[in-house]
Design an enzyme around this catalytic site. Structure first.
Site, PDB file in Angstrom:
ATOM      1  N   GLU A 313      -4.315   4.322   5.393  1.00  0.00           N
ATOM      2  CA  GLU A 313      -4.484   3.162   5.264  1.00  0.00           C
ATOM      3  C   GLU A 313      -4.530   2.473   3.779  1.00  0.00           C
ATOM      4  O   GLU A 313      -5.180   3.074   3.067  1.00  0.00           O
ATOM      5  CB  GLU A 313      -6.012   2.592   5.581  1.00  0.00           C
ATOM      6  CG  GLU A 313      -6.442   2.966   7.133  1.00  0.00           C
ATOM      7  CD  GLU A 313      -7.751   2.686   7.420  1.00  0.00           C
ATOM      8  OE1 GLU A 313      -7.950   1.782   8.399  1.00  0.00           O
ATOM      9  OE2 GLU A 313      -8.726   3.071   6.880  1.00  0.00           O
ATOM     10  N   CYS A 314      -3.663   1.584   3.418  1.00  0.00           N
ATOM     11  CA  CYS A 314      -3.230   1.055   2.170  1.00  0.00           C
ATOM     12  C   CYS A 314      -3.113   2.179   1.062  1.00  0.00           C
ATOM     13  O   CYS A 314      -2.181   2.478   0.853  1.00  0.00           O
ATOM     14  CB  CYS A 314      -4.733   0.271   1.972  1.00  0.00           C
ATOM     15  SG  CYS A 314      -4.148  -1.058   0.495  1.00  0.00           S
TER      16      CYS A 314
END
Length: 433
Positions: A313-314
């Site tokens: 994530e990110c």
């Protein structure tokens, strides 16, 4: 567990300091405090935990839904919950502080900057209370904490100006010791720049803890969520200064349903024997040289190529990319799992609650399912022409404005952060088993 929301008139008014001083004051008065944060933030909760000694709960209507948010609140432990708001009290269409307070039926203590005002502090609080009725919301603004207020005539002037039905809960005196350093994603993390306990104790002396406890309320009860089936899957979770954006509820869900092994890519730890890897967000750009020099990402890329599922994530997506370039022009090799090159920018590239629709079967959603999350990043990803995406962005920017979720091998990297209440991590564990 009773609770109270510390809301602000705007971003930057000093909600975090007021929240930390409130936690400190209640702790010193003998109460066990459960901190919480309205909105999808990871940074402010790290400061809560540094002072309260327990993880801060995430309360966000968009990410969790009303029942999911109420259940997450109920998972907290303590005598009283102190919820720090997000932005200004009414700001945000997905999950404002006012919306969270209304959904949980918690009173709001409004933080007002009193540096250059007395009667105007009262007028501001009165206006914020009355505004709720004009927009049809049931928000109980119970009173104020005066930020940067002196004692004596200054404090007394604020007290005298407040209407009888707005309480004065105290003040945070001006102090250079109550300033938290910041950087591109917000404040520095609590483990790096926790406020001095002595300074917080000094500020806490000016807060009326018993009045705060008296106005706190218990939210409506909700039925607990059925426990997910325990699996024999093992999930390796990256955990260090580069991968530090993790919701307590997410880690809790992974522990409930699988065996969790943590490792540090920054330290060069080998990837544990596992059935899948979770790379949370964080600050890989601040540790790019260490990540590129260690063997961990190289090993992770090799194992992903052999079919090991990796979900990032990110910051996790950034580490899964082919390369990461900093604003200083340095370019570092990353894991090479995803067909993308990531570049840091001088200003943020996305900040929003997001709604994603899965276009194909992936680690966190079935084809056609929608999943909600949030995005906040200063980087942009340039993807190869043959890149495959997992999601269309119904709301938000994603990777290219229309899509999020790069797919390669059995792995997935997104700019969106999702919460355990979305079901994404249950889906992840079920795919691994």
């Amino acid at each position: 567990m009773k609770g109270v929301v510390v809301g602000g008139v705007s971003s930057g008014v000093g909600k975090t300091v007021a929240t930390l001083a409130t936690i400190r004051a209640l702790d010193e008065a003998g109460y066990a405090v459960q901190p919480a944060k309205a909105g999808p933030d990871f940074i402010d909760p790290s400061h809560h935990e540094a002072i309260a000694g327990r993880p801060s709960r995430t309360l966000d209507l968009w990410l969790e839904g009303s029942e999911g948010m109420a259940r997450n609140y109920a998972r907290g432990e303590g005598d009283i919950c102190v919820v720090e708001g997000v932005m200004g009290l009414y700001d945000g269409d997905g999950s404002s502080t006012a919306m969270v307070a209304e959904a949980l039926d918690l009173p709001v203590v409004l933080v007002v900057d009193a540096k250059a005002g007395m009667e105007s502090v009262a007028a501001t609080a009165y206006g914020f209370r009355e505004y709720a009725e004009t927009i049809g919301r049931e928000v109980d603004v119970a009173g104020v904490i005066a930020q940067r207020a002196h004692g004596g005539r200054h404090e007394q002037g604020i007290r005298d100006a407040l209407p009888d039905d707005l309480d004065y809960f105290g003040r945070i005196p001006p102090s250079s010791d109550l300033e938290i350093p910041d950087r591109h994603l917000g404040l520095e993390m609590g483990a790096e720049a926790a406020l001095p306990h002595e300074a917080l104790s000094a500020a806490a002396d000016h807060l009326d803890t018993e009045r705060l406890v008296d106005v706190a309320r218990e939210p409506p009860q909700v039925d607990p969520e059925p426990a997910g089936a325990r699996t024999d899957a093992t999930v390796a979770v990256a955990s260090d200064a580069a991968f530090c954006f993790r919701y307590p509820a997410t880690i809790g869900r992974l522990h409930e349903r699988s065996t969790v092994q943590t490792f540090s890519p920054v330290a060069g730890d080998p990837v544990p024997e596992c059935d899948g890897v979770y790379l949370p967000g964080g600050y890989p750009e601040l540790h790019a040289e260490a990540l590129a020099s260690a063997d961990t990402l190289t090993e992770l890329g090799e194992r992903a190529g052999e079919g090991l599922p990796v979900f990032g994530e990110c910051g996790g997506l950034m580490a899964m990319s082919q390369s990461l370039s900093t604003t200083e022009g340095e370019r570092y090799a990353m894991a090479g799992i995803l067909p993308a090159d990531v570049e840091m920018c001088d200003r943020y590239q996305a900040l929003n609650h997001v709604d994603l629709e899965a276009t194909s079967e992936t680690l966190t959603a079935r084809a056609g399912e929608s999943i909600r999350g949030h995005e906040f990043h200063y980087s942009k990803a340039s993807v190869d022409a043959d890149a495959r995406f997992a999601f269309e962005t119904v709301r938000g920017d994603g990777i290219d404005g229309d899509h999020d979720g790069l797919l390669e091998h059995e792995s997935l990297g997104t700019y969106a952060h999702v919460h355990a209440a979305s079901g994404a991590f249950d889906r992840f564990v079920d795919r691994l088993r």
